[in-house]
Write an enzyme that holds these catalytic residues in place. Structure first.
Site, PDB file in Angstrom:
ATOM      1  CG  ASP A  18      74.323  89.524  94.697  1.00  0.00           C
ATOM      2  OD1 ASP A  18      75.256  89.098  95.316  1.00  0.00           O
ATOM      3  OD2 ASP A  18      74.598  90.688  94.034  1.00  0.00           O
ATOM      4  NE  ARG A  31      82.784  85.833  99.974  1.00  0.00           N
ATOM      5  CZ  ARG A  31      82.193  86.579  99.250  1.00  0.00           C
ATOM      6  NH1 ARG A  31      82.065  88.102  99.896  1.00  0.00           N
ATOM      7  NH2 ARG A  31      81.280  86.212  98.363  1.00  0.00           N
ATOM      8  CG  HIS A  35      78.096  81.368 101.071  1.00  0.00           C
ATOM      9  ND1 HIS A  35      77.458  82.172 100.000  1.00  0.00           N
ATOM     10  CD2 HIS A  35      79.286  81.581 100.833  1.00  0.00           C
ATOM     11  CE1 HIS A  35      78.413  82.823  99.419  1.00  0.00           C
ATOM     12  NE2 HIS A  35      79.487  82.599  99.728  1.00  0.00           N
ATOM     13  CD  GLU A  65      80.262  83.437  84.507  1.00  0.00           C
ATOM     14  OE1 GLU A  65      79.302  83.343  84.960  1.00  0.00           O
ATOM     15  OE2 GLU A  65      80.464  82.961  83.159  1.00  0.00           O
ATOM     16  CD1 TRP A  67      83.125  76.890  87.639  1.00  0.00           C
ATOM     17  CD2 TRP A  67      83.646  75.648  89.297  1.00  0.00           C
ATOM     18  NE1 TRP A  67      82.223  75.870  87.658  1.00  0.00           N
ATOM     19  CE2 TRP A  67      82.528  75.246  88.767  1.00  0.00           C
ATOM     20  CE3 TRP A  67      84.046  75.091  90.323  1.00  0.00           C
ATOM     21  CZ2 TRP A  67      81.907  74.073  89.115  1.00  0.00           C
ATOM     22  CZ3 TRP A  67      83.537  74.050  90.970  1.00  0.00           C
ATOM     23  CH2 TRP A  67      82.432  73.248  90.181  1.00  0.00           C
ATOM     24  CG  LEU A 129      58.236  75.013  93.188  1.00  0.00           C
ATOM     25  CD1 LEU A 129      57.759  76.321  92.547  1.00  0.00           C
ATOM     26  CD2 LEU A 129      58.717  75.268  94.352  1.00  0.00           C
ATOM     27  NE  ARG A 192      76.544  93.099  88.672  1.00  0.00           N
ATOM     28  CZ  ARG A 192      76.916  93.935  89.605  1.00  0.00           C
ATOM     29  NH1 ARG A 192      76.455  95.218  89.521  1.00  0.00           N
ATOM     30  NH2 ARG A 192      77.695  93.471  90.541  1.00  0.00           N
TER      31      ARG A 192
HETATM   32  C1  FPP Z   1      75.860  85.484  96.224  1.00  0.00           C
HETATM   33  O1  FPP Z   1      76.083  85.969  97.328  1.00  0.00           O
HETATM   34  C2  FPP Z   1      75.390  83.940  96.407  1.00  0.00           C
HETATM   35  C3  FPP Z   1      75.947  82.995  95.852  1.00  0.00           C
HETATM   36  C4  FPP Z   1      77.193  83.055  94.904  1.00  0.00           C
HETATM   37  C5  FPP Z   1      75.487  81.592  96.134  1.00  0.00           C
HETATM   38  C6  FPP Z   1      74.131  81.435  96.514  1.00  0.00           C
HETATM   39  C7  FPP Z   1      74.252  80.115  97.143  1.00  0.00           C
HETATM   40  C8  FPP Z   1      73.386  79.664  98.281  1.00  0.00           C
HETATM   41  C9  FPP Z   1      72.276  80.745  98.919  1.00  0.00           C
HETATM   42  C10 FPP Z   1      73.738  78.605  99.105  1.00  0.00           C
HETATM   43  C11 FPP Z   1      73.186  77.277  98.432  1.00  0.00           C
HETATM   44  C12 FPP Z   1      72.157  77.198  97.623  1.00  0.00           C
HETATM   45  C13 FPP Z   1      71.542  76.107  97.353  1.00  0.00           C
HETATM   46  C14 FPP Z   1      70.252  76.052  96.355  1.00  0.00           C
HETATM   47  C15 FPP Z   1      71.060  75.247  98.560  1.00  0.00           C
HETATM   48  P1  FPP Z   1      77.628  86.605  97.238  1.00  0.00           P
HETATM   49  O2  FPP Z   1      78.729  85.939  97.979  1.00  0.00           O
HETATM   50  O3  FPP Z   1      78.240  86.803  95.758  1.00  0.00           O
HETATM   51  O4  FPP Z   1      77.486  87.892  98.090  1.00  0.00           O
HETATM   52  P2  FPP Z   1      78.219  89.362  98.026  1.00  0.00           P
HETATM   53  O5  FPP Z   1      78.016  89.931  96.768  1.00  0.00           O
HETATM   54  O6  FPP Z   1      77.524  90.255  99.010  1.00  0.00           O
HETATM   55  O7  FPP Z   1      79.732  89.234  98.237  1.00  0.00           O
END
Ligand code: FPP
Length: 246
Positions: A18, A31, A35, A65, A67, A129, A192
């Site tokens: 997160d 954003r 990622h 969720e 999506w 792993l 959470r």
């Molecule tokens: C939460 O950050 C993260 C995600 C919803 C996606 C996690 C995805 C990756 C790390 C990229 C690719 C994954 C793999 C397995 C190669 P958020 O966007 O909810 O952050 P915020 O809460 O600060 O807005």
């Protein structure tokens, strides 16, 4: 940095990655950049877990969720996952990593499902792993699918209600064959579970770290494993100290 060793290493670590968005914001970036940097962290932590000898690493890559996010962000997240598999599958395979995917596979469109299946198929006999990618995953959805499958068997007369055990439920979950997580880490300071592995988390140690996922690295991962090693797990029993005193 010292790597944890021996029996104190958790067999299964699950991570709620997160804070990508907040990391990006704090750097004045879109954003997407968060990622992207988050994917680099994924590569570092997978390598670290494999080197340290963790048996199973589950990463919450995309929830059922997610999506609901804007279409451009969904496209971006799916693109990164596809890129990860296309770019890293050969190396993961060479490193003896086995890939498993959990989550609802029905109704997935485009090339994501074939890629996930290819990753599972290519690495199925690997013994290092196990990297579990939670994609289109929600724990309640997983339980609904498991219960629906059992209810179908009861309705068909193949199963009696009193034959339903905890193990039978385990056997219908996406995680069948994967031990429950010993440690669940969530980055970014949120505290959470957000519909992640709710059944499997019954006795997991929970660890909430303040760092955003793109800032999480091998040193922070090892520090989390060290903190885990210092915890006493009782699984509903007594602590060793209390048992001696009784
Ligand atoms: C939460 O950050 C993260 C995600 C919803 C996606 C996690 C995805 C990756 C790390 C990229 C690719 C994954 C793999 C397995 C190669 P958020 O966007 O909810 O952050 P915020 O809460 O600060 O807005």
């Amino acid at each position: 940095m010292s790597e944890p060793q021996g029996s104190s290493i958790p067999r299964h670590v699950a991570i709620i990655m997160d804070g990508n968005g907040r990391w990006a914001k704090s750097h004045g970036l879109p954003r997407t950049a968060g990622h992207r940097k988050g994917m680099e962290t994924v590569r570092e932590i997978v390598r670290a877990a494999s080197d340290i000898g963790v048996g199973y690493l589950t990463l919450f890559a995309f929830s059922s969720e997610n999506w609901r996010r804007p279409e451009t962000e969904v496209t971006d997240l799916l693109g990164l996952l596809k890129l990860f598999i296309r770019r890293d599958l050969a190396e993961l395979h060479r490193d003896n990593v086995r890939i498993r995917v959990i989550g609802d596979r029905r109704n997935l469109r485009g090339d994501i499902l074939p890629l996930l299946l290819e990753a599972e198929e290519t690495t199925r006999d690997n013994t290092g792993l196990t990297l579990v990618i939670a994609f289109n995953y929600g724990a309640r959805d997983e339980l609904v699918r498991a219960v629906t499958s059992l209810a179908g068997e009861v309705a068909a007369g193949r199963l009696k209600p009193d034959e339903i055990t905890s193990e039978l439920i385990d056997s219908r979950l996406d995680t069948v064959g994967i031990p429950d997580p010993d440690l669940i880490i969530r980055t970014s300071g949120e505290e959470r579970l957000s519909n992640f592995l709710l059944w499997q988390a019954a006795y997991s140690e929970l660890m909430f770290v303040p760092d955003y996922w793109p800032d999480f690295d091998k040193a922070l991962f090892c520090a989390a494993l060290d903190r885990f090693a210092a915890r006493e797990r009782r699984f509903g029993g007594l602590s060793a100290q209390a048992a001696v005193g009784s």
